[in-house]
Design a protein around this motif. Structure first.
Motif, short mmCIF file in Angstrom:
data_model
loop_
_atom_site.label_atom_id
_atom_site.label_comp_id
_atom_site.label_asym_id
_atom_site.label_seq_id
_atom_site.Cartn_x
_atom_site.Cartn_y
_atom_site.Cartn_z
N VAL A 44 0.57 -1.32 0.21
CA VAL A 44 -0.10 0.00 0.50
C VAL A 44 0.81 1.65 -0.04
O VAL A 44 0.77 2.41 -0.67
CB VAL A 44 -1.02 -0.06 0.99
CG1 VAL A 44 -2.00 -1.16 1.38
CG2 VAL A 44 -0.72 -0.42 2.41
N LYS A 49 0.52 0.70 -6.86
CA LYS A 49 -0.70 2.16 -7.01
C LYS A 49 -0.93 2.66 -5.01
O LYS A 49 -1.81 1.96 -5.11
CB LYS A 49 -1.82 1.63 -7.24
CG LYS A 49 -3.15 2.81 -6.81
CD LYS A 49 -4.77 1.76 -7.73
CE LYS A 49 -5.88 3.59 -7.52
NZ LYS A 49 -6.94 2.95 -8.30
N PRO A 50 0.17 3.25 -4.70
CA PRO A 50 0.19 3.56 -3.10
C PRO A 50 -0.95 3.89 -2.69
O PRO A 50 -1.68 5.24 -3.69
CB PRO A 50 1.26 4.56 -3.12
CG PRO A 50 2.09 4.62 -4.19
CD PRO A 50 1.29 3.69 -5.73
N SER A 51 -1.44 3.37 -1.93
CA SER A 51 -2.80 4.45 -1.09
C SER A 51 -2.14 5.45 0.24
O SER A 51 -3.34 6.35 0.43
CB SER A 51 -3.56 3.02 -0.41
OG SER A 51 -3.52 2.06 -0.87
N ALA A 52 -1.10 5.77 0.06
CA ALA A 52 -0.79 6.32 1.57
C ALA A 52 0.35 7.07 1.08
O ALA A 52 1.55 6.54 0.48
CB ALA A 52 -0.94 5.97 2.38
N PHE A 72 -2.63 10.60 3.31
CA PHE A 72 -2.97 10.70 2.43
C PHE A 72 -2.94 11.48 1.99
O PHE A 72 -4.09 12.62 2.94
CB PHE A 72 -3.25 9.03 2.39
CG PHE A 72 -4.76 8.84 2.89
CD1 PHE A 72 -6.64 9.02 2.84
CD2 PHE A 72 -4.51 8.23 3.97
CE1 PHE A 72 -7.04 9.32 3.65
CE2 PHE A 72 -6.15 8.47 5.08
CZ PHE A 72 -7.02 8.73 4.95
N ASN A 74 -7.44 13.25 0.38
CA ASN A 74 -8.90 13.76 0.57
C ASN A 74 -9.51 14.49 -0.78
O ASN A 74 -8.09 15.17 -0.83
CB ASN A 74 -9.17 13.29 1.81
CG ASN A 74 -9.01 14.54 2.40
OD1 ASN A 74 -8.62 15.05 2.05
ND2 ASN A 74 -8.58 14.10 3.78
N GLU A 87 -3.13 10.30 9.13
CA GLU A 87 -3.81 9.25 10.06
C GLU A 87 -3.02 8.76 11.36
O GLU A 87 -3.58 8.81 11.87
CB GLU A 87 -3.57 7.87 8.52
CG GLU A 87 -4.50 6.98 9.25
CD GLU A 87 -5.24 6.89 9.62
OE1 GLU A 87 -5.82 5.73 10.85
OE2 GLU A 87 -6.37 7.81 9.51
#
Length: 172
Positions: A44, A49-52, A72, A74, A87
């Motif tokens: 991740v 496709k990194p999410s954070a 991340f 938003n 986070e």
């Protein structure tokens, strides 16, 4: 004099990131909820496709890790601009009170400005008065009229299955 060097994490940092997540969870009395693995974090944070993203705060000289921030993007429909959601912000116990948390937050604020974000936001546990006071001292404003909701585990599976069934019905 000890300085804090802040830089993006690398795949080699994954074991330390997981350790810091566990330390934070223990501090927050939530260690029993940590199921993250190094493999998951690697995927991740550094996969296709990194999410954070993670920034690491290391002492200079020496390179010892003092803390980290995981965040991340938003999006605000009202502002029509992206934002940064923090986070996790964690400074290890032995390094607290030295301004390192503020340095990590200032670094994220700079990133938000550079990325044309409309805001930087996060949540804090209501019993963590030290953190609340710290955030307020930096100009952060509590969102007292908002209540965060969460769906996870079996409830998430059930909700997703119900929506999938509706979507499948629309296709027939």
């Amino acid at each position: 004099m000890t300085d804090l060097h802040i830089a993006p994490a690398t795949p080699a940092d994954v074991p330390m990131i997981l350790q810091l997540i566990r330390e934070l969870a223990e501090f927050e009395r939530l260690l029993h909820e940590v199921t993250a693995t190094e493999e998951q974090l690697r995927k991740v944070l550094f996969g296709p496709k990194p999410s954070a993203e993670v920034i690491m705060g290391r002492l200079q000289p020496g390179g010892e890790v003092a803390g980290f921030a995981l965040f991340f993007h938003n999006f605000s429909t009202f502002l029509a601009r992206p934002g940064i959601y923090l986070e996790d912000l964690y400074v290890r116990q032995q390094f607290r009170g030295r301004g390192f948390g503020e340095q990590l937050l200032r670094h994220l604020a700079r990133l938000a400005v550079e990325r044309d974000c409309g805001r930087l936001e996060w949540s804090v546990l209501d019993w963590n008065q030290r953190a609340i006071d710290f955030y307020k001292s930096l100009g952060a404003v509590p969102m007292n009229e908002w209540t965060m909701y969460r769906v996870t585990g079996p409830a998430l599976q059930k909700l997703g299955a119900a929506i999938a069934a509706v979507d499948d019905g629309d296709r027939k």
